[in-house]
Design an enzyme around this catalytic site. Sequence first.
Site, PDB file in Angstrom:
ATOM      1  N   CYS A 129       4.068 -25.007 -10.451  1.00 29.77           N
ATOM      2  CA  CYS A 129       2.145 -24.784 -10.746  1.00 29.77           C
ATOM      3  C   CYS A 129       1.077 -24.452 -10.203  1.00 29.77           C
ATOM      4  CB  CYS A 129       1.996 -25.924 -12.151  1.00 29.77           C
ATOM      5  SG  CYS A 129       3.353 -25.719 -13.245  1.00 29.77           S
ATOM      6  N   ASN A 144      -1.392 -25.052 -20.486  1.00 33.38           N
ATOM      7  CA  ASN A 144      -0.371 -24.693 -19.529  1.00 33.38           C
ATOM      8  C   ASN A 144      -0.459 -23.485 -18.975  1.00 33.38           C
ATOM      9  OD1 ASN A 144       0.860 -24.618 -16.865  1.00 33.38           O
ATOM     10  ND2 ASN A 144       2.208 -27.054 -17.418  1.00 33.38           N
ATOM     11  N   HIS A 189      -4.671 -28.580 -11.301  1.00 33.60           N
ATOM     12  CA  HIS A 189      -4.019 -28.002 -12.778  1.00 33.60           C
ATOM     13  C   HIS A 189      -4.138 -28.183 -13.730  1.00 33.60           C
ATOM     14  CE1 HIS A 189      -0.806 -26.030 -14.277  1.00 33.60           C
ATOM     15  NE2 HIS A 189      -0.083 -27.207 -14.601  1.00 33.60           N
TER      16      HIS A 189
END
Length: 317
Positions: free
Chosen positions: A108, A272, A242
């Site tokens: 990520c 996500n 994030h």
Amino acid sequence: MKIIGTGSAHPKCAVTNEMLEKFLDTSDEWITERTGIKERCVISSEKLEDLAVRAANQALENAGMTAADIDFIICSNVVNEYVTPALSCIIQGKLGATCPTVDINAACAGFVFAMDIAEDKLKCKKAKNILIVCAEEPSRMVSWQNRSTCVLFGDGAGAAVVTEGDELKAIRLTTSSLTEVLYYQRALEPTPYIDKEENFEPLVMKGREVFKHAVTNSCRDIRKLLNETGLNANDIKYYVLHQANRRIIDSIRNFLGVDEEKVPHNVERYGNISSAALPALLDELNRGGKLQKGDKLVFSAFGAGFTTAACVIEWAK
Ligand code: UT7
């Protein structure tokens, strides 16, 4: 370097929490309370590379460029249908670009890792204009029978065009090998000689541990960067963090002591989407007219590895 164009693309199939309630032992209440996520877009008929190309074309248009102006492409990706060739090769062809390309996997945190590589390329004059494309389909890594993981992820792509400039003020990358808290192992072809024990399973995540690492490391990275640049937390216009869990975002914000309006989020709509989260959120801010030349932005992300990456940039457009 400076960022001169952004783009994003999401799959058309939006899956709400209520839709998940139909086949999982879960509830909109649990997911909303623990994660802030209300829906996520997941790949159905689309190809990931087509989402990537849509995001990339938007970023090129936003930068006032065509594929012919790009002399390097970095694609951040964890998983896609191809093991080889690299997704960046497929994207290059579909864009009609002719430059060299490379894929990276920093989970990520991939967008900021790609920015760091791009900065080095620009500094040593090996490239002038670089396209970063983050394209991710984590919905294909999770078991859709596992309520602890499948509710958290969505698919999507985000892109940015970067060029020479002095707007990257500080950057910090870290890797600390901590593989057991978050991993996905998929089967390779069998051979007549394999006699070792192998373990293939959908995404495994120790959620609480990842949560703690995420908050601690992200706060550490951001504080170090603020210190290094001589900025204080309120000099930053937006913290582009994030988008994994609204509670992680809120915890980081609380530890840093910054106001809510400085920490934009879209995790409630997309879940996500791994490394695509940062450029997709940046694109939303850019297209929403929220960014002005000179604004200071912090990016911070974390992911499997455990990787973390953060940077301070000045908005250049
Ligand atoms: O990009 C990096 C990737 N990952 C992350 O950033 C994730 C970081 N971690 C998190 O976001 C949170 O830890 C989660 C959202 C994954 C979990 O939240 P939590 O508050 O840490 O819950 P938990 O894992 O401690 O689970 C609490 C309970 C468990 O039940 P028991 O054992 O207490 O009876 C779970 O089985 O909640 C249960 N549970 C669910 N219940 C309903 C787990 N998932 C669900 C679900 N619906 N979807």
